[in-house]
Write a protein that holds these residues in place. Structure first.
Motif, PDB file in Angstrom:
ATOM      1  N   LYS A  17      37.416  48.325  35.662  1.00 40.31           N
ATOM      2  CA  LYS A  17      38.277  47.306  35.057  1.00 40.31           C
ATOM      3  C   LYS A  17      39.044  47.873  33.863  1.00 40.31           C
ATOM      4  O   LYS A  17      40.220  47.574  33.680  1.00 40.31           O
ATOM      5  N   ARG A  29      43.092  48.041  33.483  1.00 39.13           N
ATOM      6  CA  ARG A  29      43.798  47.506  32.304  1.00 39.13           C
ATOM      7  C   ARG A  29      44.711  48.566  31.689  1.00 39.13           C
ATOM      8  O   ARG A  29      45.820  48.263  31.262  1.00 39.13           O
ATOM      9  N   ILE A  47      48.750  37.498  35.306  1.00 37.58           N
ATOM     10  CA  ILE A  47      48.797  38.962  35.370  1.00 37.58           C
ATOM     11  C   ILE A  47      50.241  39.446  35.278  1.00 37.58           C
ATOM     12  O   ILE A  47      50.556  40.397  34.547  1.00 37.58           O
ATOM     13  N   ASP A  79      40.662  38.439  33.745  1.00 39.31           N
ATOM     14  CA  ASP A  79      39.557  39.246  34.271  1.00 39.31           C
ATOM     15  C   ASP A  79      39.507  39.177  35.799  1.00 39.31           C
ATOM     16  O   ASP A  79      39.269  40.185  36.459  1.00 39.31           O
ATOM     17  N   VAL A  82      42.332  41.389  37.110  1.00 34.91           N
ATOM     18  CA  VAL A  82      42.003  42.805  36.931  1.00 34.91           C
ATOM     19  C   VAL A  82      40.974  43.225  37.968  1.00 34.91           C
ATOM     20  O   VAL A  82      41.091  44.298  38.581  1.00 34.91           O
TER      21      VAL A  82
END
Length: 131
Positions: free
Chosen positions: A18, A22, A78, A110, A113
């Protein structure tokens, strides 16, 4: 009889995965602009050609991963936060105006991602060094 091996449909995603996603998403706007600029040049240096090829592939995979996010709300957040390159603060303000709490926005980011990480892991992108 041999043991049966079960394969995961989507591979497990770690915190490191993750974090890598990011970072990629944070670099996305600059990578896209760089690729677009390089595509307009008549001749490229060896390094420019390498960056163009690697980043073009990465942008294509990221675009696909984002398009594969099933939840439209997650996808919008996103896109606002990473694809348009908006700061977190402005993303929170934008979506709070649509009635979401900060915690909900964070959960949606989250989820997005994680979805992107799953796709990139399936494609063999995660774990590869880019540029």
């Amino acid at each position: 009889m041999g043991a049966i091996e079960q394969m995961e449909l989507y591979p497990s995603i770690t915190e490191a995965d993750k974090k890598a996603v990011r970072e990629l998403l944070g670099n996305y706007p600059k990578m896209r602009l760089t690729v677009e600029s390089l595509s307009r040049k008549e001749s490229l240096t060896v390094k420019e050609r390498q960056v163009y090829q690697e980043w073009s592939k990465l942008i294509t995979e990221l675009d696909m991963a984002i398009n594969l996010i099933l939840d439209d709300e997650v996808k919008k957040i996103i896109e606002h936060r990473f694809i348009k390159g908006r700061k977190y603060k402005f993303t929170v303000i934008q979506f709070q105006n649509h009635g979401m709490s900060v915690n909900t926005i964070d959960r949606r980011i989250d989820e997005g991602v994680k979805s992107i990480a799953e796709t990139l892991k399936l494609c063999g992108i995660l774990g590869v060094s880019w540029g």
